[in-house]
Design a protein around this motif. Sequence first.
Motif, PDB file in Angstrom:
ATOM      1  N   VAL A 684       0.857  -1.180   0.000  1.00 52.16           N
ATOM      2  CA  VAL A 684       0.000   0.000   0.000  1.00 52.16           C
ATOM      3  C   VAL A 684       0.895   1.232   0.000  1.00 52.16           C
ATOM      4  N   GLU A 685       0.717   2.054  -1.021  1.00 48.04           N
ATOM      5  CA  GLU A 685       1.527   3.271  -1.094  1.00 48.04           C
ATOM      6  C   GLU A 685       0.617   4.464  -1.312  1.00 48.04           C
ATOM      7  N   GLY A 686       0.773   5.433  -0.464  1.00 46.61           N
ATOM      8  CA  GLY A 686      -0.051   6.644  -0.566  1.00 46.61           C
ATOM      9  C   GLY A 686      -1.528   6.346  -0.439  1.00 46.61           C
ATOM     10  N   GLY A 687      -1.860   5.376   0.399  1.00 46.31           N
ATOM     11  CA  GLY A 687      -3.272   5.050   0.625  1.00 46.31           C
ATOM     12  C   GLY A 687      -3.900   4.242  -0.485  1.00 46.31           C
ATOM     13  N   LEU A 688      -3.103   3.855  -1.479  1.00 49.32           N
ATOM     14  CA  LEU A 688      -3.655   3.063  -2.580  1.00 49.32           C
ATOM     15  C   LEU A 688      -2.965   1.704  -2.608  1.00 49.32           C
ATOM     16  N   GLY A 689      -3.722   0.696  -2.915  1.00 51.71           N
ATOM     17  CA  GLY A 689      -3.150  -0.648  -2.968  1.00 51.71           C
ATOM     18  C   GLY A 689      -3.152  -1.177  -4.378  1.00 51.71           C
ATOM     19  N   VAL A 690      -4.185  -1.938  -4.710  1.00 53.08           N
ATOM     20  CA  VAL A 690      -4.302  -2.512  -6.038  1.00 53.08           C
ATOM     21  C   VAL A 690      -5.276  -1.637  -6.826  1.00 53.08           C
ATOM     22  N   LEU A 691      -4.886  -1.241  -8.016  1.00 52.50           N
ATOM     23  CA  LEU A 691      -5.714  -0.285  -8.752  1.00 52.50           C
ATOM     24  C   LEU A 691      -6.535  -0.945  -9.846  1.00 52.50           C
ATOM     25  N   ASP A 692      -6.046  -2.054 -10.384  1.00 51.92           N
ATOM     26  CA  ASP A 692      -6.813  -2.685 -11.455  1.00 51.92           C
ATOM     27  C   ASP A 692      -6.553  -4.179 -11.434  1.00 51.92           C
ATOM     28  N   VAL A 693      -7.485  -4.904 -11.948  1.00 51.63           N
ATOM     29  CA  VAL A 693      -7.340  -6.350 -12.040  1.00 51.63           C
ATOM     30  C   VAL A 693      -7.934  -6.795 -13.375  1.00 51.63           C
ATOM     31  N   ASP A 694      -7.309  -7.799 -13.972  1.00 52.59           N
ATOM     32  CA  ASP A 694      -7.892  -8.348 -15.201  1.00 52.59           C
ATOM     33  C   ASP A 694      -7.605  -9.838 -15.248  1.00 52.59           C
ATOM     34  N   TRP A 695      -8.486 -10.560 -15.909  1.00 52.08           N
ATOM     35  CA  TRP A 695      -8.365 -12.007 -16.009  1.00 52.08           C
ATOM     36  C   TRP A 695      -7.769 -12.381 -17.354  1.00 52.08           C
ATOM     37  N   HIS A 696      -7.031 -13.470 -17.346  1.00 53.48           N
ATOM     38  CA  HIS A 696      -6.580 -14.081 -18.592  1.00 53.48           C
ATOM     39  C   HIS A 696      -7.817 -14.554 -19.322  1.00 53.48           C
ATOM     40  N   PRO A 697      -7.882 -14.352 -20.638  1.00 57.06           N
ATOM     41  CA  PRO A 697      -9.125 -14.694 -21.351  1.00 57.06           C
ATOM     42  C   PRO A 697      -9.426 -16.191 -21.365  1.00 57.06           C
ATOM     43  N   GLN A 698      -8.423 -17.039 -21.223  1.00 60.98           N
ATOM     44  CA  GLN A 698      -8.712 -18.473 -21.248  1.00 60.98           C
ATOM     45  C   GLN A 698      -8.370 -19.169 -19.933  1.00 60.98           C
ATOM     46  N   GLU A 699      -7.219 -18.851 -19.387  1.00 60.60           N
ATOM     47  CA  GLU A 699      -6.728 -19.582 -18.221  1.00 60.60           C
ATOM     48  C   GLU A 699      -7.266 -18.949 -16.936  1.00 60.60           C
ATOM     49  N   PRO A 700      -7.248 -19.699 -15.843  1.00 58.25           N
ATOM     50  CA  PRO A 700      -7.671 -19.106 -14.564  1.00 58.25           C
ATOM     51  C   PRO A 700      -6.550 -18.294 -13.927  1.00 58.25           C
ATOM     52  N   TRP A 701      -6.005 -17.399 -14.684  1.00 62.96           N
ATOM     53  CA  TRP A 701      -4.946 -16.546 -14.151  1.00 62.96           C
ATOM     54  C   TRP A 701      -5.480 -15.126 -14.094  1.00 62.96           C
ATOM     55  N   CYS A 702      -4.906 -14.361 -13.239  1.00 62.49           N
ATOM     56  CA  CYS A 702      -5.272 -12.950 -13.247  1.00 62.49           C
ATOM     57  C   CYS A 702      -4.043 -12.093 -13.025  1.00 62.49           C
ATOM     58  N   ALA A 703      -4.176 -10.852 -13.398  1.00 60.82           N
ATOM     59  CA  ALA A 703      -3.081  -9.917 -13.212  1.00 60.82           C
ATOM     60  C   ALA A 703      -3.620  -8.692 -12.505  1.00 60.82           C
ATOM     61  N   SER A 704      -2.760  -8.109 -11.686  1.00 60.77           N
ATOM     62  CA  SER A 704      -3.206  -6.952 -10.929  1.00 60.77           C
ATOM     63  C   SER A 704      -2.180  -5.839 -11.044  1.00 60.77           C
ATOM     64  N   ALA A 705      -2.682  -4.625 -11.081  1.00 64.19           N
ATOM     65  CA  ALA A 705      -1.807  -3.466 -11.160  1.00 64.19           C
ATOM     66  C   ALA A 705      -1.801  -2.782  -9.812  1.00 64.19           C
ATOM     67  N   GLY A 706      -0.617  -2.559  -9.282  1.00 70.72           N
ATOM     68  CA  GLY A 706      -0.534  -2.018  -7.926  1.00 70.72           C
ATOM     69  C   GLY A 706       0.005  -0.611  -7.904  1.00 70.72           C
ATOM     70  N   ALA A 707      -0.284   0.050  -6.812  1.00 72.11           N
ATOM     71  CA  ALA A 707       0.224   1.400  -6.619  1.00 72.11           C
ATOM     72  C   ALA A 707       1.717   1.387  -6.333  1.00 72.11           C
ATOM     73  N   ASP A 708       2.265   0.193  -6.052  1.00 71.96           N
ATOM     74  CA  ASP A 708       3.693   0.094  -5.772  1.00 71.96           C
ATOM     75  C   ASP A 708       4.523  -0.033  -7.049  1.00 71.96           C
ATOM     76  N   GLY A 709       3.899   0.169  -8.218  1.00 71.58           N
ATOM     77  CA  GLY A 709       4.641   0.160  -9.472  1.00 71.58           C
ATOM     78  C   GLY A 709       4.857  -1.212 -10.071  1.00 71.58           C
ATOM     79  N   THR A 710       4.175  -2.196  -9.556  1.00 68.46           N
ATOM     80  CA  THR A 710       4.357  -3.544 -10.108  1.00 68.46           C
ATOM     81  C   THR A 710       3.054  -4.045 -10.688  1.00 68.46           C
ATOM     82  N   VAL A 711       3.217  -4.964 -11.607  1.00 65.47           N
ATOM     83  CA  VAL A 711       2.078  -5.736 -12.095  1.00 65.47           C
ATOM     84  C   VAL A 711       2.352  -7.164 -11.671  1.00 65.47           C
ATOM     85  N   ARG A 712       1.389  -7.781 -11.035  1.00 63.02           N
ATOM     86  CA  ARG A 712       1.610  -9.147 -10.588  1.00 63.02           C
ATOM     87  C   ARG A 712       0.682 -10.082 -11.335  1.00 63.02           C
TER      88      ARG A 712
END
Lengths: 716, 606
Positions: A684-712
């Motif tokens: 959590v940086e500056g009161g913000l944590g995860v800003l966006d999330v999206d799913w892989h169109p086929q697989e049960p994977w997801c990706a998240s965009a964080g306020a810490d400058g990373t995409v996981r």
Amino acid sequence: MVEAHGIRHTRRAASQTSAIQETLCSVASSRSTPEPGAPFEVTEDANGNPRYIYKDIDPVYDSDDSDAPNPGNTIGDIPLSFYDSYPHIGYDINGRKIMRPAKGAALDALLDSIEVPKGWTGLTDPATGKPLQLTEEELDVLKRLTRNEAPEDGYDPYPDMVEYFSGKLEQMPLSAAPEPKRRFIPSKHEAKRVMKIVKAIREGRIQPYRPPEDIEDEDFDVKRYDIWHDETPRADHVMNIPAPKLPPPGYEESYHPPPEYIPDEAELKAWLEQDEEDRERDFLPRDHGALRKTPGYERFVKDRFERSLDLYLAPRVRRSKLNIDPESLLPKLPSPEELRPFPSHVDAILRGHQGRVRSLAFHPRGEYIASGGDDGTVRVWYTPSGYQLWQARISDQDPVSAVQWRPGTDALVLSCAAGENVFLIAPKLPIFSPFSTLDDQVDPITASRDLLNAGWQARSSSPTPNASNGLTGATTKEATATWARPPLKLQAQGVLIQLTLKTAVKVISWHRRGDYFATVSPAGQSNSVAIHTLSKHMTQLPFRRLKGLAQSCQFHPTRPIFFVATQRMIRSYDLSRQELLKTLQPGARWISSFDVHPGGDNLIVGSYDKRLLWMDLDLSTRPYKTLRYHPRAIRAVRFHHGGYPLFADASDDGSLQIFHGKVVGDLMENASIVPLKVLRGHKVEGGLGVLDVDWHPQEPWCASAGADGTVRVWIP
Amino acid sequence: MPKHYRPAGKKKEGNAAKYITRSQAVKHLQVNLPVFRKLSILKGIFPREPKKKVKGNHHTYYHVKDIAFLQHERLLEIFRDIRAYEKKIKKAESKKNPDLADRLRTRAPSYKLDRIICERYPKFVDALRDLDDCLTMVHLFAALPALEKEKIAVKRIHNCRRLSHEWQAFISRTHKLRKVFISVKGIYYQAEVEGQKITWLTPHALQQVFPGDDVDFNVMLTFVEVYETLLAFINYHLYHSIDVKYPPILDPRLEALASDLYALSRYFDANAKQSVVNPEASSLSGSEQVETQQNGIPPDESELRLAQLQHQLPSNEPGALMRLVEDVADEDQEDEDTKACKKLFKNMKFFLSREAPRESLLFIIPAFGGIVSWEGEGAPYKEADQSITHQIVDRPTQGHIFLSREYVQPQWVYDCVNARIILPTEDYMVGRVPPPHLSPFVDNEAEGYIPEYAETIKRLQAHARNEVLPLPGEGTEDLEDPHKLLVEGIIDRAEANEAAERRRKMRIEQKQYLNELKLEVDGVQYPSTASDNKQSSSKETQARESEPDLQQIVQDHANRSMVVMSCRNRELVEAMQIGKKRDLDGVEHLKKRKRKLEEAQKSGNN
């Protein structure tokens, strides 16, 4: 002394009356000429005015003046000693000084002592300052008074009684009335009253007085019979509520408790400072060591009194004590193991963005992840490895607020929003696997470029854009959006179209066919929602006026329906018939994002007031389920659109919650929602944590965009 | 029209019809508030909490039927009569007619509460159930001084004293006392009569403190009125249940010496002997006859002779007291507990020093089968008696010491009673600080914390049961082995459960972690295609970085069901958890204090 006082008072009164008389006379005389015999004579003064000269009043017996002996001292009731330093001792009625009487010389004094004058007392009259002289009679009165005798001479306090009314029969009686008859007959009323009493005694209504001894020999309090000798078993009365018993004493109440129960200094102080009502215990645990050292409990009487008050004043209620196992309240959830696969741990952390990553999107083929952040760059990553494939700085000052791929697997078209600009990009990406739908010869990148460039030709062929296509009769104005070529530097990187709107764009949402996309710019009042046609490079404003701030929008996955979320409501519009279909009221204060289930009948809504709401469009306009578990706002929610019954939300607390959300085809059955996993990792940086999330169109994977400058990227 | 308009003539329904406020009730009964208060105390009427408070939240509500119950009470009329009569007296007094006033006073109308007691407690068990407050109040008034100002009459105090002694004598005689506890507030006793646990508190035998204006003695005196009557009837019933005449007639000499309790026990003794000696005499009353027939055991000859002998003995013989202890009416009807209690101080002879709390110990020791005497007149035996085994002393040092007896502090008696075993007396010797005095009312399992001395007592009890001698030098160290303790029954179920829970949690965590590790190991290996970009993912570090916090995972797992729970249930569960946490915090706090103390002690020793 008493005499002297009396004299002084009368004298003063006399002098006052004489003064009044004088003034009265003067008034009278001013009106008329002096009559003969008036107490004054009129002469003429130096100025020739009349002058009244009054005669001295002769205080004869008949005169109004009292028998005051002589005009005395007028100084009033003050000690004579005040005048000790003066030759005079006061003033007479005319204001003349009364001179101190000459004191006799030493020889005179000697003579006086030898020859005491008659009536000499040796005292000084305070009024006159002269020696006080008392007559023989006066001295006699004083003497009597000191002896407590009547002051009058010859007074007899006990005179003989004169018997005027006596038993003696006089020859000549005072009254000659004959004896009345009632003296000779008994009283009738007395007889009546006596008979009344007699009757009462006879009837036993009046008991003759009995001395109390015979009552007292029996002790009133001692019971001599058993009230329960014939008790029959019976149930308690329903209304009877026995008083609750007091709680039994604990260890700390002991006179010699274990040492760990004795409060330390700080606790002792806190206890003493507390109000008596607020205290948890009404006594202080103390170690007395020996029974003999234990003092009496000073609150004993008070405690009993308070208990008594409780017994008769406190309302009693029969309350069933809540004795439930908290486990039984928890709903039975299927184990997450049964609902696999779902993302449970991080696969790759994509680092590169400076500052927050605002948005991210999976390409419809799932190979690429596009992300945009505060640094104004758009980056494309390779999903399996997490390597960055491409990047472009599309804006220097505005953050990239939305990134979205164009649906369809035939092309690689990326749209992104930075400030007021929306860029359409055909990035030059390495192609790892053949695009099956295309011919092998056609490069997907070329296809994308063609797709984007086709619009230029369309616009040139019809220079005046057709305005009849608006949803609610909206007009397309040239000014609302300008389609243009971006700067050459960007064009070299594959950015082909720059679409400039009036206000900053926050959300991009594509139609499933890939020809239309909608943008939402919350700040732009009536221009907040715009629908753009890629093939014609045309922009339409479907709503002339929108109630509330637009937050997000989505196209229905299968039908021509368009959803727009404002702060509080979500409205769905039929695009073909151009009318409002439904107004959904999720009940959230501020909707942050929403997503439509691939089936199209369910919505999930995330809100800044920490709620995640599941809306069933068939069921109601109100949420079917409200989940409140994040401690901070929810930023993004997303369904899995590739067949897995999963959805996820991203929150400001730095976590993602993965849910299993199964929608059954049967209308009778409600959707089942099972929380599966909390994904933690973003800081959590500056009161913000995860800003966006999206799913892989086929697989049960997801990706998240964080306020810490990373995409996981999260995988099972 | 108001919102809750009710047409004229329509009856009230629901809560509005069922409950009335106090001022309405007072108005309805046409009495003033003090009389209403007195009536409601005497009749045991209390306010209730209606579901809907029609008149508002700040009112006290009574049930309409309760008020009707008061209205039909004859006392209401009597109170009015008393009020009128008091006016007569006042009138006579103000007319300067003291003779008339005095005569009127002797015949003032009075009332009895017998019927009210019968009404309030239709069953004897009901009365026993409500006895706690009654006994505490009567014992308090027995210890209060008479106060003209507060209208506490001497007669009332004597009566309370008498009743409390009668009650104690019965409990002591029938060995029904179960627990005793010296607290800072006073001494708690718990007896078990007819299956009812009756707990009462007696003040320490010291001057009572009168709190100034905070206390309205009129309320207390009204309560005492009821309690006196109630306790008198209960005593009557209880005395007759063991075939003893009530009211007891006491030896005036002993009474004068303020040893009423001893006098009462002597009375019991004499009464019991009579019924044993001449059954013909007792057969006059039917119920007693039945009793003797039920017993069915004809007293054997030697017993009878002994009884006869003792009947002839002077009243102040120690033998009489011995007899008292042994002689109990129905041996068969007693339960296990009573039997155990009866035998606790068997064959022990106590002597109380001047400073020991005499009243309390005279009550407790005979209740557990001991024989007791005290320093002072009227005592059954003197201090010099060689057969005395224990002398209760509460002074810093003991001057003259008899070697044949043990000198212990009073707490020893109380602790023995609570533990139901004879504890070793070393710790309680004169001049020493005794071990902590523990409340027998605490359920250690529920509390979650066991003081050290409670564990020691538990071990001693276990030894006493198994007749196993305590190992020399056995300390608290072996408490560490939980298995052994469980076998010995020293650590209780709660602790065992806690341990099991912990193990289970650990297992879950372990399993989860292993699962995840496994997944990570045989997860899909993606082609790591080279790219011209310098910035690459930090896949190598991710494993370490993303290693999940185990505790967090477990917590998330537990919270899973909380997520989908309804708001109401979730709040309920959270409230429960808060309650549990508070308890645990309390225990933790105690443990922390204990550790601190131990450390301080250790550093002090070093």
